[in-house]
Design an enzyme around this catalytic site. Structure first.
Site, PDB file in Angstrom:
ATOM      1  N   ARG A 153      63.683 122.883  -7.631  1.00  0.00           N
ATOM      2  CA  ARG A 153      63.843 122.911  -9.092  1.00  0.00           C
ATOM      3  C   ARG A 153      65.227 122.441  -9.531  1.00  0.00           C
ATOM      4  O   ARG A 153      65.785 122.927 -10.522  1.00  0.00           O
ATOM      5  CB  ARG A 153      63.607 124.330  -9.651  1.00  0.00           C
ATOM      6  CG  ARG A 153      62.178 124.811  -9.593  1.00  0.00           C
ATOM      7  CD  ARG A 153      61.265 123.948 -10.454  1.00  0.00           C
ATOM      8  NE  ARG A 153      59.987 124.583 -10.648  1.00  0.00           N
ATOM      9  CZ  ARG A 153      58.969 124.526  -9.797  1.00  0.00           C
ATOM     10  NH1 ARG A 153      59.087 123.827  -8.678  1.00  0.00           N
ATOM     11  NH2 ARG A 153      57.831 125.144 -10.064  1.00  0.00           N
ATOM     12  N   SER A 222      57.127 129.049 -15.674  1.00  0.00           N
ATOM     13  CA  SER A 222      57.975 130.040 -15.002  1.00  0.00           C
ATOM     14  C   SER A 222      59.307 130.137 -15.741  1.00  0.00           C
ATOM     15  O   SER A 222      59.987 129.131 -15.918  1.00  0.00           O
ATOM     16  CB  SER A 222      58.271 129.626 -13.565  1.00  0.00           C
ATOM     17  OG  SER A 222      57.084 129.535 -12.832  1.00  0.00           O
ATOM     18  N   GLU A 318      64.864 129.457 -15.004  1.00  0.00           N
ATOM     19  CA  GLU A 318      64.356 128.152 -14.622  1.00  0.00           C
ATOM     20  C   GLU A 318      64.231 127.277 -15.871  1.00  0.00           C
ATOM     21  O   GLU A 318      64.429 126.074 -15.830  1.00  0.00           O
ATOM     22  CB  GLU A 318      62.993 128.311 -13.949  1.00  0.00           C
ATOM     23  CG  GLU A 318      62.556 127.131 -13.115  1.00  0.00           C
ATOM     24  CD  GLU A 318      61.568 126.261 -13.829  1.00  0.00           C
ATOM     25  OE1 GLU A 318      61.522 125.074 -13.539  1.00  0.00           O
ATOM     26  OE2 GLU A 318      60.843 126.756 -14.712  1.00  0.00           O
TER      27      GLU A 318
HETATM   28  N1  EPU Z   1      52.945 137.524  -7.716  1.00  0.00           N
HETATM   29  C1  EPU Z   1      52.720 138.841  -8.026  1.00  0.00           C
HETATM   30  N2  EPU Z   1      52.741 139.208  -9.331  1.00  0.00           N
HETATM   31  C2  EPU Z   1      52.980 138.336 -10.334  1.00  0.00           C
HETATM   32  C3  EPU Z   1      53.209 136.987 -10.018  1.00  0.00           C
HETATM   33  C4  EPU Z   1      53.190 136.593  -8.688  1.00  0.00           C
HETATM   34  O1  EPU Z   1      52.529 139.670  -7.143  1.00  0.00           O
HETATM   35  O2  EPU Z   1      52.969 138.757 -11.486  1.00  0.00           O
HETATM   36  C5  EPU Z   1      52.878 137.101  -6.308  1.00  0.00           C
HETATM   37  C6  EPU Z   1      51.591 136.295  -6.045  1.00  0.00           C
HETATM   38  O3  EPU Z   1      50.520 137.115  -5.728  1.00  0.00           O
HETATM   39  C7  EPU Z   1      52.004 135.425  -4.873  1.00  0.00           C
HETATM   40  C8  EPU Z   1      53.497 135.180  -5.134  1.00  0.00           C
HETATM   41  O4  EPU Z   1      53.942 136.206  -6.008  1.00  0.00           O
HETATM   42  O5  EPU Z   1      51.869 136.115  -3.673  1.00  0.00           O
HETATM   43  C9  EPU Z   1      53.776 133.803  -5.713  1.00  0.00           C
HETATM   44  O6  EPU Z   1      53.071 133.652  -6.942  1.00  0.00           O
HETATM   45  P1  EPU Z   1      52.422 132.266  -7.413  1.00  0.00           P
HETATM   46  O7  EPU Z   1      51.660 131.660  -6.302  1.00  0.00           O
HETATM   47  O8  EPU Z   1      51.720 132.476  -8.698  1.00  0.00           O
HETATM   48  O9  EPU Z   1      53.657 131.298  -7.629  1.00  0.00           O
HETATM   49  P2  EPU Z   1      55.156 131.517  -8.147  1.00  0.00           P
HETATM   50  O10 EPU Z   1      56.066 131.484  -6.976  1.00  0.00           O
HETATM   51  O11 EPU Z   1      55.241 132.691  -9.042  1.00  0.00           O
HETATM   52  C10 EPU Z   1      55.658 128.970  -8.323  1.00  0.00           C
HETATM   53  C11 EPU Z   1      56.175 128.007  -9.345  1.00  0.00           C
HETATM   54  C12 EPU Z   1      55.063 127.657 -10.321  1.00  0.00           C
HETATM   55  C13 EPU Z   1      53.923 127.035  -9.552  1.00  0.00           C
HETATM   56  C14 EPU Z   1      53.427 128.044  -8.518  1.00  0.00           C
HETATM   57  C15 EPU Z   1      52.348 127.487  -7.626  1.00  0.00           C
HETATM   58  C16 EPU Z   1      58.554 128.429  -9.563  1.00  0.00           C
HETATM   59  C17 EPU Z   1      59.642 128.962 -10.417  1.00  0.00           C
HETATM   60  N3  EPU Z   1      57.312 128.556 -10.045  1.00  0.00           N
HETATM   61  O12 EPU Z   1      55.352 130.185  -9.004  1.00  0.00           O
HETATM   62  O13 EPU Z   1      55.589 126.677 -11.211  1.00  0.00           O
HETATM   63  O14 EPU Z   1      52.858 126.679 -10.417  1.00  0.00           O
HETATM   64  O15 EPU Z   1      54.536 128.425  -7.655  1.00  0.00           O
HETATM   65  O16 EPU Z   1      52.902 126.578  -6.734  1.00  0.00           O
HETATM   66  O17 EPU Z   1      58.820 127.908  -8.480  1.00  0.00           O
HETATM   67  C18 EPU Z   1      56.751 126.412 -13.275  1.00  0.00           C
HETATM   68  O18 EPU Z   1      57.681 125.956 -12.625  1.00  0.00           O
HETATM   69  O19 EPU Z   1      56.788 126.513 -14.525  1.00  0.00           O
HETATM   70  C19 EPU Z   1      55.562 126.887 -12.580  1.00  0.00           C
HETATM   71  C20 EPU Z   1      54.544 127.475 -13.212  1.00  0.00           C
END
Ligand code: EPU
Length: 330
Positions: A153, A222, A318
């Site tokens: 990012r 995010s 972010e």
């Molecule tokens: N999780 C929770 N509770 C929550 C949210 C997440 O327990 O409320 C857990 C999920 O179960 C999972 C882990 O955290 O085990 C990661 O969650 P998720 O796969 O939804 O992805 P993220 O790391 O929260 C990142 C990106 C997203 C992207 C997703 C999928 C960043 C800042 N965000 O989110 O990007 O869509 O991975 O690859 O890196 C964005 O940048 O705006 C964005 C949406």
């Protein structure tokens, strides 16, 4: 004054004093850069917390060119093209690679700035060069992949010294030797012979299920970055919180799921004024009901304080937050 509510996806009801649409290099030649100038694409990763008193440049340069070679496709897309439409059109034409990045809101020009990424793929992987216009010196230049300094990012374009570089277009290369990327948990159920079209449809479905549609519930994706910590810190936290999702990084550091940290701190129902945490994805903050900029800032600070206290981790925004004259979090 120009309304900004419909020009940024968090939809705070504020205004800009000056706004100029950039459609060509000729438009750029007329720009007088000042320290309070800000370049905006589709506004899906920027939150205006108050009226913007500076100069806003809306990047609306369009055009797409595709050249096929024996090894792959060179795709040039101008900065003002919509990212998701580009992805869909490439997959329809049999040019694969960007399918994991479907439905990411925003413009092509914004993609390299924060090196958009999802489901195990970052856009940097396909970027050959980025064309920029130096709004101070009024010269065009082009940066190689290495010069862009891509990381999680992040890129050179986010550094304070390079804010006056307006991205005019991005050169991508998509190799014909395509391999699906299915490591991310949300895609791990797909068979190994899944086609790019099927991945595209699946990613769209997952995102529609998990992430709020900005048209209905204003948000900027995010709000915080996932936190990168040392492996020692990661181990220490995992002893206390064995369920904490983490991803080991090539340099030995560890990326922690910040959404999980916020969720497990019991903050999914946290609301300040009209702003709140999204009920399905705690990393996303939403404009529930006519949120003010102050609501958003207070909510974010409250989350940061509680996460710091509980886990000893400083969450970093972010999204790009703006006050009346420029970035709050440069
Ligand atoms: N999780 C929770 N509770 C929550 C949210 C997440 O327990 O409320 C857990 C999920 O179960 C999972 C882990 O955290 O085990 C990661 O969650 P998720 O796969 O939804 O992805 P993220 O790391 O929260 C990142 C990106 C997203 C992207 C997703 C999928 C960043 C800042 N965000 O989110 O990007 O869509 O991975 O690859 O890196 C964005 O940048 O705006 C964005 C949406």
């Amino acid at each position: 004054m120009y309304p900004l509510k419909n020009r940024h996806s968090f939809a705070i009801d504020v205004f800009a004093k000056q706004l100029t649409e950039i459609r060509s290099l000729a438009d750029l030649a007329l720009i007088k850069w000042s320290n309070d100038t800000y370049i905006l694409g589709e506004g899906t990763n920027t939150i205006f917390t108050e009226n913007f008193e500076g100069q806003l440049l809306l990047n609306r340069i369009t055009g797409i060119e595709i050249q096929e070679t024996r090894e792959g496709w060179h795709v040039f897309a101008a900065a003002g093209e919509n990212w998701h439409q580009l992805v869909v059109s490439l997959i329809e034409q049999g040019i694969y690679g960007s399918e994991n990045l479907a439905l990411i809101p925003g413009s092509v020009g914004a993609a390299p700035v924060q090196n958009i990424g999802a489901y195990g793929v970052e856009v940097a992987r396909f970027i050959d060069r980025v064309d920029v216009y130096d709004c101070k010196l009024h010269v065009e230049t082009s940066l190689s992949h290495e010069e862009c300094q891509f990381s999680y990012r992040d890129s050179l374009f986010k550094k304070p010294d390079h804010r006056h570089w307006l991205i005019t277009g991005v050169h991508f290369f998509f190799p014909k030797a395509w391999q699906p990327v299915l490591d991310y948990p949300d895609l791990a159920t797909l068979p190994t012979d899944t086609t790019a079209k099927e991945i595209l449809a699946h990613v769209i479905q997952v995102r529609q299920r998990k992430l709020p549609d900005p048209q209905r519930v204003p948000n900027a994706g995010s709000f915080f970055k996932n936190s990168v910590v040392s492996s020692a810190k990661c181990q220490q936290l995992r002893q206390k919180f064995p369920q904490l999702p983490y991803y080991e990084q090539p340099d030995g550091s560890c990326k922690l799921a910040a959404g999980w940290l916020i969720d497990q701190a019991g903050l999914k129902s946290y609301v300040v004024g009209g702003a709140g945490v999204h009920s399905q994805q705690a990393l996303v903050l939403v404009n529930r009901d006519h949120a003010s900029g102050q609501d958003v800032l207070q909510l974010a600070e409250g989350i940061q304080a509680q996460v710091k206290q509980r886990y000893g981790i400083q969450l970093e925004a972010e999204v790009r937050l703006l006050n009346g004259t420029g970035l709050i979090n440069p």
